[in-house]
Design a protein around this motif. Structure first.
Motif, PDB file in Angstrom:
ATOM      1  N   ILE A  84      31.841  18.814  74.036  1.00 12.51           N
ATOM      2  CA  ILE A  84      33.296  18.744  73.968  1.00 12.51           C
ATOM      3  C   ILE A  84      33.786  19.273  72.625  1.00 12.51           C
ATOM      4  N   GLY A  85      34.757  20.159  72.673  1.00 13.95           N
ATOM      5  CA  GLY A  85      35.362  20.699  71.465  1.00 13.95           C
ATOM      6  C   GLY A  85      34.567  21.775  70.768  1.00 13.95           C
ATOM      7  N   GLU A  86      33.393  22.120  71.309  1.00 10.60           N
ATOM      8  CA  GLU A  86      32.538  23.089  70.625  1.00 10.60           C
ATOM      9  C   GLU A  86      33.054  24.506  70.747  1.00 10.60           C
ATOM     10  N   MET A  87      33.540  24.872  71.913  1.00  5.16           N
ATOM     11  CA  MET A  87      33.993  26.244  72.142  1.00  5.16           C
ATOM     12  C   MET A  87      35.437  26.330  72.619  1.00  5.16           C
ATOM     13  N   VAL A  88      36.036  25.205  72.934  1.00  3.07           N
ATOM     14  CA  VAL A  88      37.434  25.172  73.386  1.00  3.07           C
ATOM     15  C   VAL A  88      38.235  24.417  72.334  1.00  3.07           C
ATOM     16  N   LYS A  89      39.049  25.139  71.589  1.00  2.00           N
ATOM     17  CA  LYS A  89      39.729  24.583  70.413  1.00  2.00           C
ATOM     18  C   LYS A  89      41.214  24.376  70.704  1.00  2.00           C
ATOM     19  N   VAL A  90      41.671  23.165  70.397  1.00  2.00           N
ATOM     20  CA  VAL A  90      43.073  22.814  70.591  1.00  2.00           C
ATOM     21  C   VAL A  90      43.578  22.059  69.370  1.00  2.00           C
ATOM     22  N   ASP A  91      44.899  21.942  69.273  1.00  2.00           N
ATOM     23  CA  ASP A  91      45.483  21.015  68.309  1.00  2.00           C
ATOM     24  C   ASP A  91      45.136  19.617  68.808  1.00  2.00           C
ATOM     25  N   GLN A  92      44.367  18.888  68.041  1.00  2.00           N
ATOM     26  CA  GLN A  92      43.847  17.610  68.510  1.00  2.00           C
ATOM     27  C   GLN A  92      44.899  16.503  68.531  1.00  2.00           C
ATOM     28  N   ILE A  93      46.064  16.754  67.963  1.00  2.00           N
ATOM     29  CA  ILE A  93      47.204  15.855  68.141  1.00  2.00           C
ATOM     30  C   ILE A  93      47.892  16.177  69.450  1.00  2.00           C
ATOM     31  N   GLY A  94      48.300  17.433  69.579  1.00  2.00           N
ATOM     32  CA  GLY A  94      48.955  17.828  70.810  1.00  2.00           C
ATOM     33  C   GLY A  94      49.993  18.907  70.617  1.00  2.00           C
ATOM     34  N   TYR A  95      50.863  19.005  71.596  1.00  2.00           N
ATOM     35  CA  TYR A  95      51.845  20.086  71.659  1.00  2.00           C
ATOM     36  C   TYR A  95      53.187  19.521  72.124  1.00  2.00           C
ATOM     37  N   GLY A  96      54.258  20.075  71.580  1.00  2.00           N
ATOM     38  CA  GLY A  96      55.593  19.689  72.027  1.00  2.00           C
ATOM     39  C   GLY A  96      55.843  20.164  73.442  1.00  2.00           C
ATOM     40  N   THR A  97      56.591  19.394  74.198  1.00  2.00           N
ATOM     41  CA  THR A  97      56.827  19.744  75.600  1.00  2.00           C
ATOM     42  C   THR A  97      57.437  21.126  75.753  1.00  2.00           C
TER      43      THR A  97
END
Length: 586
Positions: free
Chosen positions: A38-51
């Motif tokens: 998990i998280g190794e190759m798929v990177k996201v803002d770990q807080i989140g995103y505005g709607t």
């Protein structure tokens, strides 16, 4: 810590040891035959995103064109959105091939993860109307837990500290110049510890205070009284004062103590030797007041003039004190036109140097803030006569060694500014913003940094570029500026080549061993500390041992000894606070 002195000055001034050929750098090994972690190759803002904001994940590795991705709801495990990956991008800074997964159109509030067959899953993140509200509080609260001279019993983190460096009430002057007398004692108590060490320094303090107050000025609705849940006894008596302003006042009171009777401002306070990883109260060595500089005095003037304006509606007496201090500093500068930085032998044996031999950007900022606060056109006329060239010059992002952008914004916003100069400033700042947007669009992770800028405090530099984009938008509204500013925040919180959120306690993967004495000595993770991040040039034994094998954006170590990549500093947090506050409170 053996603090880097050139730090975040333009990389062209740094002597580097860069590999002769990129082929010498070891490329990351991608899993074969198994699903990545998990998280190794798929990177996201770990807080989140505005709607209603842009939502992009970064997918690493070799994948067929148009490969599908899935947005999966955390609780149900159901796929709620599908899309296809973008064309590949070769990211030079990380030496990775990446694709983007765009799920901007999905706006349902909830918790999700991105999944791509062969690349695995991202960490869980939120989609929310205002996902940065809580992280903003955490970032700000870290300043409270960096206070010097007070006991801390924090029910939120469990941190308990006895009051440290009480000897700062009787700190000794280190030098003699006829006005300051070697061995004389003065009260320079209070303020924040600058970083992972226990020094207190005027230049980073001034630029930190300025950016925090600018955050309040631009979006006061993001800040409120009661927001920070102060430990008992640490809140200002005025319950109506927004907690941000209460916390910043603690630093300003220390800064005021650092000004001497002729208006000049001392450079720093520290011991004569670096401490080990001990709690503040056990560092009982004599504390000294070192150095003076015209650039630090000018930064002091800029920060206190700005603060006088912000605090005036809440505490007129404090505002008047601040303005008087700013004007006194400016009087000293007017009488001492040559740039000066006092450097005595052994001055840096137990603390960072923060040396700078020029002061034009800082003098310009001081005059601009005084103009905006007082409406005295004498400040305007002096500024344009002596430093007009800086008003129309392309700015760097704000850092302790360059406050040009703060001066440009202060002048641009002043009631008595002249339109011609405002036009010139707008062209300079928006011109720089366009360069940053173009850079980010070409970067695999949408970062504004070029390869040479993965240096000391690279995370701070990227965030500060984001704040420059926000200022450009205020001068010339452009959704592209604000959108790219937000992408810089995504990088800070985990959509990075390393997969780290570079803020302790925030996200799913964050620094666990920051170079931070309080953390190391107590075992308590203080959340909200922004660390330096990838630094291709190294500067500590741990990173120096491996930097030649790492791509620039991968040159980061989550180990205690890597002060060149894993140390916190108050000015690292400041632009992240400003960015987060712009997108918070909505």
């Amino acid at each position: 810590m053996n603090k880097q002195q050139i730090g975040d000055i333009a990389p062209s001034t740094i002597e580097t040891a860069v590999p002769a050929a990129m082929e010498e750098i070891v490329k990351p090994v991608e899993p074969s035959g198994i699903q990545p972690q998990i998280g190794e190759m798929v990177k996201v803002d770990q807080i989140g995103y505005g709607t209603e904001e842009s939502k992009l994940a970064i997918i690493e590795g070799d994948h067929p064109d148009g490969k599908p991705f899935e947005l999966i709801e955390k609780n149900s495990g159901a796929t709620v959105f599908t899309g296809r990956l973008s064309a590949p991008l070769a990211d030079a800074a990380s030496l990775k091939t990446v694709r983007r997964a765009d799920f901007t159109s999905f706006q349902k509030v909830g918790e999700y993860r991105i999944f791509v067959e062969g690349a695995g899953s991202s960490y869980t993140f939120a989609i929310a109307a205002s996902p940065y509200d809580k992280p903003l509080e955490t970032l700000l609260r870290s300043y409270t837990l960096q206070r010097s001279g007070v006991a801390i019993d924090d029910p939120v983190t469990g941190l308990k500290l006895k009051a440290g460096h009480l000897q700062d009430k009787m700190a000794e002057i280190f030098f003699e110049d006829g006005i300051s007398h070697k061995g004389e004692t003065i009260d320079v108590s209070g303020g924040w510890y600058d970083a992972g060490d226990y020094g207190k320094y005027i230049p980073p303090a001034a630029v930190t205070v300025a950016q925090l107050l600018l955050a309040y000025d631009l979006n006061p609705t993001a800040f409120s009284a009661g927001q920070l849940m102060f430990p008992e006894g640490l809140k200002e008596a005025d319950e109506s004062l927004p907690d941000l302003l209460s916390e910043v006042r603690y630093e300003l009171e220390w800064m005021l103590r650092m000004q001497r009777k002729d208006g000049a401002v001392y450079h720093k306070v520290s011991g004569a030797a670096w401490t080990g990883f001990v709690t503040p109260d056990t560092d009982t060595q004599t504390r000294y007041v070192y150095g003076m500089s015209t650039y630090g005095t000018a930064q002091f003037a800029g920060a206190t003039a700005l603060a006088a304006r912000i605090y005036k509606p809440f505490d007129k007496a404090f505002s008047n004190r601040l303005l008087a201090a700013a004007e006194k500093a400016q009087s000293y500068l007017s009488l001492n036109e040559a740039a000066a930085f006092r450097q005595d032998p052994m001055q840096d044996n137990g603390s960072g140097g923060y040396g700078k031999q020029t002061d034009a950007e800082e003098r310009m900022w001081a005059l601009a803030e005084l103009l905006r606060t007082t409406n005295d056109t004498n400040y305007r006329d002096q500024l344009t006569k002596e430093f007009g060239y800086l008003l129309e010059q392309s700015p760097q992002a704000v850092n302790w060694a360059n406050t040009q952008l703060l001066g440009q914004w202060a002048y641009y916003s002043a009631d008595k500014a002249e339109q011609q100069w405002q036009n010139n400033i707008r062209q300079a700042v928006t011109g720089r913003a366009k360069v940053l947007v173009a850079r980010a669009e070409a970067d695999g992770y949408l970062n504004t940094l070029n390869m040479d800028e993965y240096t000391w405090a690279s995370v701070k530099s990227g965030a500060a570029n984001g704040t420059l984009l926000l200022i450009a938008n205020l001068m010339e509204p452009d959704e592209g500026y604000t959108a790219m500013a937000l992408e810089q925040l995504h990088h800070v919180f985990g959509r990075s080549a390393t997969g780290f959120s570079y803020v302790t306690g925030i996200g799913s993967r964050y620094p666990m061993e920051p170079h931070h004495r309080i953390n190391a000595a107590t075992g308590i993770t203080i959340p909200g500390l922004v660390v330096g991040g990838p630094n291709r040039y190294g500067g500590d034994p741990d990173l120096d041992a491996v930097k030649e094998k790492l791509a620039p954006a991968m040159a980061y170590l989550d180990v205690r000894g890597s002060y060149s990549s894993n140390e916190y500093a108050i000015d690292y947090n400041a632009p992240v606070v400003l960015l987060a506050s712009f997108f918070a409170g909505k």
